[in-house]
Design a protein around this motif. Structure first.
Motif, mmCIF file in Angstrom:
data_model
loop_
_atom_site.group_PDB
_atom_site.id
_atom_site.type_symbol
_atom_site.label_atom_id
_atom_site.label_comp_id
_atom_site.label_asym_id
_atom_site.label_seq_id
_atom_site.Cartn_x
_atom_site.Cartn_y
_atom_site.Cartn_z
ATOM 1 N N ARG A 49 4.917 22.712 19.610
ATOM 2 C CA ARG A 49 6.250 23.318 19.640
ATOM 3 C C ARG A 49 7.212 22.354 20.307
ATOM 4 N NH1 ARG A 49 6.462 27.411 16.142
ATOM 5 N NH2 ARG A 49 4.830 28.921 16.472
ATOM 6 N N GLU B 203 9.845 25.375 24.409
ATOM 7 C CA GLU B 203 9.595 26.795 24.663
ATOM 8 C C GLU B 203 10.334 27.212 25.931
ATOM 9 O OE1 GLU B 203 5.466 27.757 24.929
ATOM 10 O OE2 GLU B 203 5.124 27.464 22.794
ATOM 11 N N ILE C 84 11.214 30.163 21.208
ATOM 12 C CA ILE C 84 10.737 28.858 20.742
ATOM 13 C C ILE C 84 11.880 28.193 19.977
ATOM 14 C CG2 ILE C 84 9.115 27.662 19.223
ATOM 15 C CD1 ILE C 84 7.248 30.153 19.638
ATOM 16 N N GLU D 63 12.671 24.952 17.584
ATOM 17 C CA GLU D 63 12.106 23.875 16.774
ATOM 18 C C GLU D 63 13.251 23.032 16.231
ATOM 19 O OE1 GLU D 63 9.076 22.994 16.491
ATOM 20 O OE2 GLU D 63 7.891 24.765 16.983
ATOM 21 N N ASP E 246 5.972 30.159 12.510
ATOM 22 C CA ASP E 246 7.009 31.063 13.006
ATOM 23 C C ASP E 246 6.555 32.516 12.887
ATOM 24 O OD1 ASP E 246 8.467 28.754 13.344
ATOM 25 O OD2 ASP E 246 9.873 29.170 11.718
ATOM 26 N N ALA F 180 4.022 33.269 15.532
ATOM 27 C CA ALA F 180 4.689 33.455 16.818
ATOM 28 C C ALA F 180 5.317 34.843 16.894
ATOM 29 C CB ALA F 180 5.751 32.378 17.031
ATOM 30 N N THR G 49 11.332 32.448 17.151
ATOM 31 C CA THR G 49 11.524 31.032 16.829
ATOM 32 C C THR G 49 12.898 30.829 16.207
ATOM 33 O OG1 THR G 49 9.164 30.769 16.388
ATOM 34 C CG2 THR G 49 10.616 29.043 15.560
ATOM 35 N N ARG H 104 15.068 27.647 14.487
ATOM 36 C CA ARG H 104 15.002 26.282 13.971
ATOM 37 C C ARG H 104 16.409 25.700 13.940
ATOM 38 N NH1 ARG H 104 10.509 24.404 12.340
ATOM 39 N NH2 ARG H 104 8.797 25.858 12.562
#
Length: 99
Positions: free
Chosen positions: A16, A19, A24, A26, A46, A49, A56, A58
């Protein structure tokens, strides 16, 4: 943030980017994220998670390099929703976070 955190995934280990507790982050550049198969693996991680109660987000190249200050402000908002009591730090006197 804890960076490059090991995240077991199926038969291989993934890492990852960042965090913040249950959030999270990314960073998705073109390298390793430009084929349908690579994107599919990202989305599977994802979803895993999310099953574990984690969220998550992105970020694209443009969000990180072209619009870093507004992006930092938005990440700060997400972190505050999760209980963080801090504030993102402006990068300078004309930073979008000041305004």
């Amino acid at each position: 943030a804890r960076r490059q955190v090991a995240a077991p995934h199926a038969s291989r280990m993934a890492y990852r980017d960042a965090e913040y507790g249950s959030l999270i982050i990314e960073l998705d550049g073109r390298l390793f994220h430009n084929t349908a198969g690579q994107r599919d693996k990202d989305f599977e991680r994802d979803l895993d998670a999310a099953v574990d109660g984690r969220d998550t987000r992105r970020l694209s190249y443009g969000q990180v390099f072209d619009r870093p200050c507004p992006t930092a402000g938005k990440i700060g908002t997400l972190l505050r929703r999760g209980g963080w009591t801090g504030e993102p730090h402006p990068c300078g006197p004309n930073c979008a976070l000041r305004g």
